[in-house]
Design an enzyme around this catalytic site. Structure first.
Site, PDB file in Angstrom:
ATOM      1  N   GLY A  76       0.824  -1.219   0.000  1.00 28.21           N
ATOM      2  CA  GLY A  76       0.000   0.000   0.000  1.00 28.21           C
ATOM      3  C   GLY A  76       0.845   1.250   0.000  1.00 28.21           C
TER       4      GLY A  76
ATOM      5  N   GLY B 137       2.583   3.756   1.478  1.00 27.89           N
ATOM      6  CA  GLY B 137       3.087   3.999   2.826  1.00 27.89           C
ATOM      7  C   GLY B 137       3.687   5.386   2.979  1.00 27.89           C
TER       8      GLY B 137
ATOM      9  CG  ASP C 173       5.339  -3.388  -5.054  1.00 35.39           C
ATOM     10  OD1 ASP C 173       5.978  -4.422  -5.345  1.00 35.39           O
ATOM     11  OD2 ASP C 173       5.851  -2.437  -4.439  1.00 35.39           O
TER      12      ASP C 173
ATOM     13  CG  ASP D 241       6.928   3.130  -7.604  1.00 34.17           C
ATOM     14  OD1 ASP D 241       6.470   4.288  -7.666  1.00 34.17           O
ATOM     15  OD2 ASP D 241       6.535   2.297  -6.783  1.00 34.17           O
TER      16      ASP D 241
HETATM   17  P1  AMP Z   1       9.004   1.036  -3.163  1.00 36.52           P
HETATM   18  O1  AMP Z   1      10.205   0.212  -2.917  1.00 36.52           O
HETATM   19  O2  AMP Z   1       9.260   2.512  -3.170  1.00 36.52           O
HETATM   20  O3  AMP Z   1       8.206   0.591  -4.352  1.00 36.52           O
HETATM   21  O4  AMP Z   1       8.063   0.824  -1.883  1.00 36.52           O
HETATM   22  C1  AMP Z   1       7.638  -0.429  -1.425  1.00 36.52           C
HETATM   23  C2  AMP Z   1       6.684  -0.259  -0.277  1.00 36.52           C
HETATM   24  O5  AMP Z   1       7.319   0.379   0.826  1.00 36.52           O
HETATM   25  C3  AMP Z   1       5.468   0.598  -0.590  1.00 36.52           C
HETATM   26  O6  AMP Z   1       4.375   0.064   0.124  1.00 36.52           O
HETATM   27  C4  AMP Z   1       5.861   1.948  -0.046  1.00 36.52           C
HETATM   28  O7  AMP Z   1       4.752   2.760   0.241  1.00 36.52           O
HETATM   29  C5  AMP Z   1       6.617   1.558   1.200  1.00 36.52           C
HETATM   30  N1  AMP Z   1       7.573   2.601   1.615  1.00 36.52           N
HETATM   31  C6  AMP Z   1       8.711   2.944   0.979  1.00 36.52           C
HETATM   32  N2  AMP Z   1       9.342   3.950   1.622  1.00 36.52           N
HETATM   33  C7  AMP Z   1       8.578   4.259   2.704  1.00 36.52           C
HETATM   34  C8  AMP Z   1       8.690   5.211   3.770  1.00 36.52           C
HETATM   35  N3  AMP Z   1       9.726   6.051   3.862  1.00 36.52           N
HETATM   36  N4  AMP Z   1       7.706   5.229   4.686  1.00 36.52           N
HETATM   37  C9  AMP Z   1       6.664   4.373   4.614  1.00 36.52           C
HETATM   38  N5  AMP Z   1       6.502   3.474   3.654  1.00 36.52           N
HETATM   39  C10 AMP Z   1       7.446   3.394   2.691  1.00 36.52           C
HETATM   40 MG    MG Z   2       6.650   1.121  -5.354  1.00 35.98          MG
END
Ligand code: AMP
Ligand code: MG
Length: 489
Positions: free
Chosen positions: A83, A85, A245, A255
């Site tokens: 989700g 985050g 995702d 992303d």
């Molecule tokens: P990503 O690797 O950016 O595609 O993120 C993978 C998951 O980690 C997603 O659910 C993001 O929303 C969550 N996420 C990444 N960075 C953060 C952060 N600094 N705080 C909260 N959730 C995060």
């Molecule tokens: Mg992502």
């Protein structure tokens, strides 16, 4: 000031699709860059208080900020709940041209899906996403867009203290393969149907009238992804974190984390610091996207046919066409890069033969192909100079010239000039090189100097034009070479 007109169709889906959540305001928002051409295309008022809107300090009327629920396979391991985050979907806008676009904030604070994270983004990754997304767009490759970047005046803690920032991102939608997996993991058949119908309406309206709309939907997502990854390969792009995702149903690149463009051509190249198994290496990308599509297919089985075995047969048949779809698109791109017109059987071999020689010679991917444009007009010096062993290029060029002579285009007097001009629209002069992105981020983060960022973004807006004086076109010197990229999360 014109108001932003929202029409939030995703927020009208049932509650379990998302968690309502306003962005968390920040200490001292400062607008770094607003993408004026994009704002105009979207019908957005450039005079709106974008610094405050993107920072989350002002929520414009009509916005219904939500954190979207999704799941996903990360490096092959399934997480039933990821989700947004650190992001919210502010709402959907309908452009003057009638297109529906998500306005999304990344780095906007904690949400119900933040788990241990701080919900924030550091300045470096925000600039990186802005640069690369807009470069991809200029290259004609489907992508989410960067509408604006804002610094927050707050510190975020990663390995070190970093300035915080927020990116405003535009996408045809933020529905991912992982969004379907979220409902499939919960055996929520109704949720899956609602999501599929929503995605069909937004991305594949024609599928609604097909004999089997959900199968037609799957086929269209597959076609878009095959084309997308072929386009990545044709410019030397490595996404770096092709988790389910991070695979968008819209067919847009989404992303930008540890993504990178190849400098020297090296098929198994990996930049991402966390990709230890080289799962997302450059040459693995077609295979991986097919794997991700198989995960999407699994979610759609019951929609495609109540008889699961029959559904499996159908999606297997579809997935079996992926290889040909991808290869056709990839080979077509290579033909354009080599200046070839109508397809001939040996074209892919000819291109792959060049790539093998490039790998052996450590030739720079972008420069070599760009230099072929001059070679098509008779000047082979720049191309030869890309090879540590110029004779390797010479031997290949003999086959290439023989192939060009047979080409339909070769029959006109202007053939070399026309061919070179066409090749200059398939072989960019400039791509966002890792060492230039690193230099731009360094200047912004440590020197609060955004001039290099702006000039890189400006240069990347015209990738088909030679820019011999730009510091941004040259491959890295050995001491400038970036060997690793980071997610920055
Ligand atoms: P990503 O690797 O950016 O595609 O993120 C993978 C998951 O980690 C997603 O659910 C993001 O929303 C969550 N996420 C990444 N960075 C953060 C952060 N600094 N705080 C909260 N959730 C995060
Ligand atoms: Mg992502």
């Amino acid at each position: 000031m014109n108001a932003i007109v929202f029409d939030n169709s995703y927020a009208r889906l049932p509650d379990r699709f998302f968690a309502p959540r306003p962005p968390t305001p920040v200490a001292a928002p400062c607008l770094i860059r607003l993408n004026l051409p994009l704002a105009a295309e979207l019908g957005l008022d450039p005079a709106a208080p974008w610094g405050d809107i993107v920072a989350g300090n002002t929520v414009p009327p009509g916005a219904e900020p939500i954190a979207m629920a999704y799941a996903g396979h990360q490096f092959g391991h399934f997480s039933p709940q990821l989700g947004d985050g650190r992001a919210v979907l502010l709402g959907e806008i309908v452009t003057p041209g009638g297109a529906r676009r998500d306005l999304h904030l990344k780095g906007s604070g904690r949400t119900a899906f933040s788990r241990g994270g701080d919900g924030r983004a550091a300045l470096g990754p925000v600039l990186r996403e802005y640069i690369v997304a807009e470069a991809m767009h200029a290259l004609g490759i489907p992508t989410t867009r960067a509408l604006a970047a804002v610094s927050t005046g707050e510190i975020v803690y990663r390995e070190t203290e970093q300035p915080g920032a927020v990116l405003a991102r535009i996408a045809a939608s933020h529905i991912r393969v992982g969004t379907f997996q979220y409902f499939a993991a919960r055996q929520d058949a109704e949720g899956l149907r609602l999501l599929a119908d929503h995605a069909i309406a937004r991305h594949t309206p024609d599928a609604a009238g097909a004999p089997n709309p959900y199968r037609a939907f799957f086929q269209s997502v597959m076609a878009r992804q095959a084309s997308l990854v072929a386009q990545w390969m044709n410019v030397g792009f490595i996404h770096g974190v092709m988790n389910t995702d991070n695979t968008a149903i819209s067919g847009e690149t989404i992303d930008y984390g540890p993504c990178a463009f190849l400098d020297a051509y090296e098929p198994m190249k990996v930049f991402s610091s966390i990709d230890h198994g080289a799962r997302y290496a450059y040459a693995n990308q077609p295979r991986i996207i097919q794997w991700n599509l198989a995960r999407l297919a699994e979610c759609l089985l019951l929609l495609i046919d109540e008889d699961v075995d029959a559904a499996i047969e159908q999606v297997k048949e579809d997935l079996a066409t992926f290889g040909t779809r991808f290869e056709t698109a990839y080979a077509e791109g290579l033909r354009r890069k080599l200046g070839l017109g109508a397809a001939e059987d040996g074209d892919l071999d000819l291109a792959e033969n060049l790539l093998e020689r490039m790998a052996e010679s450590g030739a720079d991917f972008t420069r070599t192909f760009r230099a072929l444009c001059a070679a098509a007009e008779g000047d082979e010096r720049p191309a030869r100079a890309c090879f540590t062993d110029p004779a390797a290029f010479d031997a290949w060029a003999i086959q290439w010239r023989a192939r060009l002579a047979r080409d339909s285009l070769a029959q006109t007097d202007h053939a070399p000039t026309d061919r070179a001009a066409a090749m200059r629209t398939a072989n960019p002069a400039i791509i966002p090189r890792n060492h230039r992105i690193a230099a731009v981020i360094e200047a912004a983060v440590t020197g609060n100097d955004f001039a290099p960022f702006h000039s890189l973004v400006d240069a990347l807006a015209t990738p088909w034009t030679d820019q011999p004086d730009s510091p941004n076109i040259l491959p890295p010197r050995d001491d400038e070479r970036v060997t690793q990229t980071f997610c920055g999360t």
